[in-house]
Design a protein around this motif. Structure first.
Motif, PDB file in Angstrom:
ATOM      1  N   THR A  56       0.834  -1.199   0.000  1.00 37.83           N
ATOM      2  CA  THR A  56       0.000   0.000   0.000  1.00 37.83           C
ATOM      3  C   THR A  56       0.869   1.249   0.000  1.00 37.83           C
ATOM      4  OG1 THR A  56      -1.805  -1.142   1.127  1.00 37.83           O
ATOM      5  CG2 THR A  56      -1.791   1.260   1.257  1.00 37.83           C
ATOM      6  N   LEU A  57       1.910   1.260   0.826  1.00 39.54           N
ATOM      7  CA  LEU A  57       2.831   2.396   0.841  1.00 39.54           C
ATOM      8  C   LEU A  57       3.503   2.562  -0.520  1.00 39.54           C
ATOM      9  CD1 LEU A  57       4.457   1.858   4.346  1.00 39.54           C
ATOM     10  CD2 LEU A  57       2.858   3.675   3.714  1.00 39.54           C
ATOM     11  N   LEU A  58       3.978   1.449  -1.089  1.00 41.53           N
ATOM     12  CA  LEU A  58       4.640   1.487  -2.391  1.00 41.53           C
ATOM     13  C   LEU A  58       3.688   2.000  -3.476  1.00 41.53           C
ATOM     14  CD1 LEU A  58       7.272   0.737  -3.952  1.00 41.53           C
ATOM     15  CD2 LEU A  58       6.231  -1.507  -4.341  1.00 41.53           C
ATOM     16  N   ASP A  59       2.487   1.465  -3.505  1.00 41.53           N
ATOM     17  CA  ASP A  59       1.510   1.859  -4.527  1.00 41.53           C
ATOM     18  C   ASP A  59       1.114   3.333  -4.421  1.00 41.53           C
ATOM     19  OD1 ASP A  59       1.551  -0.703  -5.514  1.00 41.53           O
ATOM     20  OD2 ASP A  59      -0.378  -1.290  -4.630  1.00 41.53           O
ATOM     21  N   ASN A  60       1.202   3.896  -3.229  1.00 36.17           N
ATOM     22  CA  ASN A  60       0.846   5.297  -3.021  1.00 36.17           C
ATOM     23  C   ASN A  60       2.067   6.206  -3.045  1.00 36.17           C
ATOM     24  OD1 ASN A  60      -2.184   5.756  -2.341  1.00 36.17           O
ATOM     25  ND2 ASN A  60      -1.628   3.783  -1.446  1.00 36.17           N
ATOM     26  N   ASP A  61       3.215   5.656  -3.472  1.00 31.86           N
ATOM     27  CA  ASP A  61       4.448   6.433  -3.612  1.00 31.86           C
ATOM     28  C   ASP A  61       4.849   7.119  -2.307  1.00 31.86           C
ATOM     29  OD1 ASP A  61       6.638   7.222  -5.142  1.00 31.86           O
ATOM     30  OD2 ASP A  61       5.698   9.144  -5.658  1.00 31.86           O
ATOM     31  N   ILE A  62       4.644   6.417  -1.199  1.00 31.05           N
ATOM     32  CA  ILE A  62       5.008   6.944   0.116  1.00 31.05           C
ATOM     33  C   ILE A  62       6.360   6.356   0.509  1.00 31.05           C
ATOM     34  CG2 ILE A  62       4.394   7.024   2.562  1.00 31.05           C
ATOM     35  CD1 ILE A  62       1.446   6.954   1.648  1.00 31.05           C
ATOM     36  N   PRO A  63       7.355   7.204   0.730  1.00 32.57           N
ATOM     37  CA  PRO A  63       8.694   6.705   1.076  1.00 32.57           C
ATOM     38  C   PRO A  63       8.685   5.894   2.366  1.00 32.57           C
ATOM     39  CG  PRO A  63       8.764   9.046   0.538  1.00 32.57           C
ATOM     40  CD  PRO A  63       7.320   8.665   0.656  1.00 32.57           C
ATOM     41  N   PHE A  64       9.285   4.713   2.318  1.00 31.30           N
ATOM     42  CA  PHE A  64       9.417   3.872   3.504  1.00 31.30           C
ATOM     43  C   PHE A  64      10.670   3.026   3.375  1.00 31.30           C
ATOM     44  CE2 PHE A  64       7.401   0.985   0.565  1.00 31.30           C
ATOM     45  CZ  PHE A  64       7.904  -0.263   0.898  1.00 31.30           C
ATOM     46  N   HIS A  65      11.050   2.442   4.477  1.00 28.32           N
ATOM     47  CA  HIS A  65      12.104   1.439   4.470  1.00 28.32           C
ATOM     48  C   HIS A  65      11.730   0.378   5.484  1.00 28.32           C
ATOM     49  CE1 HIS A  65      13.389   3.562   8.061  1.00 28.32           C
ATOM     50  NE2 HIS A  65      14.149   2.526   8.349  1.00 28.32           N
ATOM     51  N   ILE A  66      12.349  -0.776   5.375  1.00 29.50           N
ATOM     52  CA  ILE A  66      12.110  -1.860   6.322  1.00 29.50           C
ATOM     53  C   ILE A  66      13.162  -1.748   7.407  1.00 29.50           C
ATOM     54  CG2 ILE A  66      12.071  -4.351   6.672  1.00 29.50           C
ATOM     55  CD1 ILE A  66      11.112  -4.586   3.741  1.00 29.50           C
ATOM     56  N   GLU A  67      12.685  -1.676   8.647  1.00 24.67           N
ATOM     57  CA  GLU A  67      13.588  -1.562   9.783  1.00 24.67           C
ATOM     58  C   GLU A  67      13.926  -2.943  10.315  1.00 24.67           C
ATOM     59  OE1 GLU A  67      11.603   0.938  12.624  1.00 24.67           O
ATOM     60  OE2 GLU A  67      12.212   2.750  11.552  1.00 24.67           O
ATOM     61  N   SER A 101       2.455  -7.900   0.243  1.00 32.33           N
ATOM     62  CA  SER A 101       3.806  -8.382  -0.062  1.00 32.33           C
ATOM     63  C   SER A 101       4.452  -7.519  -1.154  1.00 32.33           C
ATOM     64  CB  SER A 101       3.765  -9.847  -0.486  1.00 32.33           C
ATOM     65  OG  SER A 101       3.078  -9.978  -1.707  1.00 32.33           O
ATOM     66  N   LEU A 102       5.773  -7.504  -1.120  1.00 32.14           N
ATOM     67  CA  LEU A 102       6.559  -6.771  -2.114  1.00 32.14           C
ATOM     68  C   LEU A 102       7.185  -7.750  -3.084  1.00 32.14           C
ATOM     69  CD1 LEU A 102       8.592  -4.289   0.133  1.00 32.14           C
ATOM     70  CD2 LEU A 102       6.564  -3.779  -1.228  1.00 32.14           C
ATOM     71  N   ASP A 103       7.539  -7.263  -4.263  1.00 33.90           N
ATOM     72  CA  ASP A 103       8.381  -8.063  -5.137  1.00 33.90           C
ATOM     73  C   ASP A 103       9.791  -8.024  -4.534  1.00 33.90           C
ATOM     74  OD1 ASP A 103      10.127  -5.934  -6.777  1.00 33.90           O
ATOM     75  OD2 ASP A 103       8.078  -5.159  -6.537  1.00 33.90           O
ATOM     76  N   ARG A 104      10.639  -8.947  -4.923  1.00 31.51           N
ATOM     77  CA  ARG A 104      11.956  -9.078  -4.322  1.00 31.51           C
ATOM     78  C   ARG A 104      12.808  -7.821  -4.482  1.00 31.51           C
ATOM     79  NH1 ARG A 104      15.617 -14.223  -4.272  1.00 31.51           N
ATOM     80  NH2 ARG A 104      13.674 -15.086  -4.964  1.00 31.51           N
ATOM     81  N   GLU A 105      12.780  -7.213  -5.650  1.00 28.35           N
ATOM     82  CA  GLU A 105      13.601  -6.021  -5.879  1.00 28.35           C
ATOM     83  C   GLU A 105      13.181  -4.875  -4.953  1.00 28.35           C
ATOM     84  OE1 GLU A 105      14.853  -2.852  -9.355  1.00 28.35           O
ATOM     85  OE2 GLU A 105      13.936  -4.746  -9.939  1.00 28.35           O
ATOM     86  N   SER A 106      11.884  -4.678  -4.783  1.00 34.38           N
ATOM     87  CA  SER A 106      11.417  -3.627  -3.881  1.00 34.38           C
ATOM     88  C   SER A 106      11.810  -3.923  -2.440  1.00 34.38           C
ATOM     89  CB  SER A 106       9.899  -3.471  -3.986  1.00 34.38           C
ATOM     90  OG  SER A 106       9.538  -3.011  -5.264  1.00 34.38           O
ATOM     91  N   ALA A 107      11.733  -5.186  -2.038  1.00 39.75           N
ATOM     92  CA  ALA A 107      12.155  -5.557  -0.683  1.00 39.75           C
ATOM     93  C   ALA A 107      13.635  -5.257  -0.483  1.00 39.75           C
ATOM     94  CB  ALA A 107      11.868  -7.036  -0.426  1.00 39.75           C
ATOM     95  N   PHE A 108      14.443  -5.577  -1.468  1.00 32.34           N
ATOM     96  CA  PHE A 108      15.881  -5.307  -1.403  1.00 32.34           C
ATOM     97  C   PHE A 108      16.139  -3.797  -1.310  1.00 32.34           C
ATOM     98  CE2 PHE A 108      20.153  -5.016  -3.393  1.00 32.34           C
ATOM     99  CZ  PHE A 108      20.830  -5.812  -2.476  1.00 32.34           C
ATOM    100  N   LEU A 109      15.423  -3.020  -2.113  1.00 28.53           N
ATOM    101  CA  LEU A 109      15.572  -1.560  -2.074  1.00 28.53           C
ATOM    102  C   LEU A 109      15.132  -0.992  -0.726  1.00 28.53           C
ATOM    103  CD1 LEU A 109      14.328  -0.642  -5.649  1.00 28.53           C
ATOM    104  CD2 LEU A 109      16.656  -0.368  -4.762  1.00 28.53           C
ATOM    105  N   ALA A 110      14.084  -1.569  -0.148  1.00 27.08           N
ATOM    106  CA  ALA A 110      13.585  -1.084   1.140  1.00 27.08           C
ATOM    107  C   ALA A 110      14.589  -1.307   2.264  1.00 27.08           C
ATOM    108  CB  ALA A 110      12.258  -1.758   1.476  1.00 27.08           C
TER     109      ALA A 110
END
Length: 168
Positions: A56-67, A101-110
């Motif tokens: 949801t964050l990704l689809d709405n172009d809201i900056p986030f990262h996985i802590e 869920s994220l695709d693998r590349e987005s998870a890696f970027l996060a």
């Protein structure tokens, strides 16, 4: 909230979110009180599935990262976070909010570039390119090619900090 955020583009430079998969995917237990899955006990499964809304964050172009936290055991390595962001499978084998869920590349970027953006260091770290700080973790396999089910088998074999070997 998302509508308001998207109507105010100036917020994109001010607000960033850190998302913890530990609350959703790896809940803590309270053995002393006989409570397994403390967060689920507090909020119920419906509440649990609303946490860590990565897609949801990704689809709405809201900056986030996985802590994450410092590794305490094997499940705390960055590969664990990639696997859980992609599969959303908790420690009991249940899928929690598969639609987030994220695709693998987005998870890696996060875990890399977006984390650097979170601390305002995107011009110095978070990607491998000339002029960036050379803090790199090298694994014993390819994070993007390893089957997601076995990605946690990949382990760090070398760490470079400031361009110098810090762990091997």
């Amino acid at each position: 909230i998302f509508e308001y955020y998207n109507q105010h583009p100036e917020l994109k430079d001010l607000i960033r979110f850190g998302v913890s998969l530990g609350s959703t995917i790896r809940q803590r237990d309270n053995d002393a009180m006989g409570v397994k899955n403390v967060v689920e006990a507090q909020y119920g499964m419906e509440g649990l599935e609303q946490m860590a809304p990565l897609k949801t964050l990704l689809d709405n172009d809201i900056p986030f990262h996985i802590e994450g936290t410092e590794p305490e055991d094997d499940e705390d390595f960055p590969t664990w976070y990639i696997q859980k962001a992609v599969t959303r499978i908790d420690i009991q084998g249940r899928t929690i909010a598969a639609e987030e869920s994220l695709d693998r590349e987005s998870a890696f970027l996060a875990l890399t570039r977006w984390a650097a953006r979170f601390i305002g260091a995107q011009n110095d770290m978070g990607s491998i390119q000339p002029g960036m700080l050379a803090d790199i973790v090298i694994f014993n396999g390819n994070l993007l090619d390893e089957p997601i089910e076995t990605i946690t088998n990949l382990k760090p074999v070398m760490t470079l900090v400031g361009g110098k070997v810090a762990y091997e």
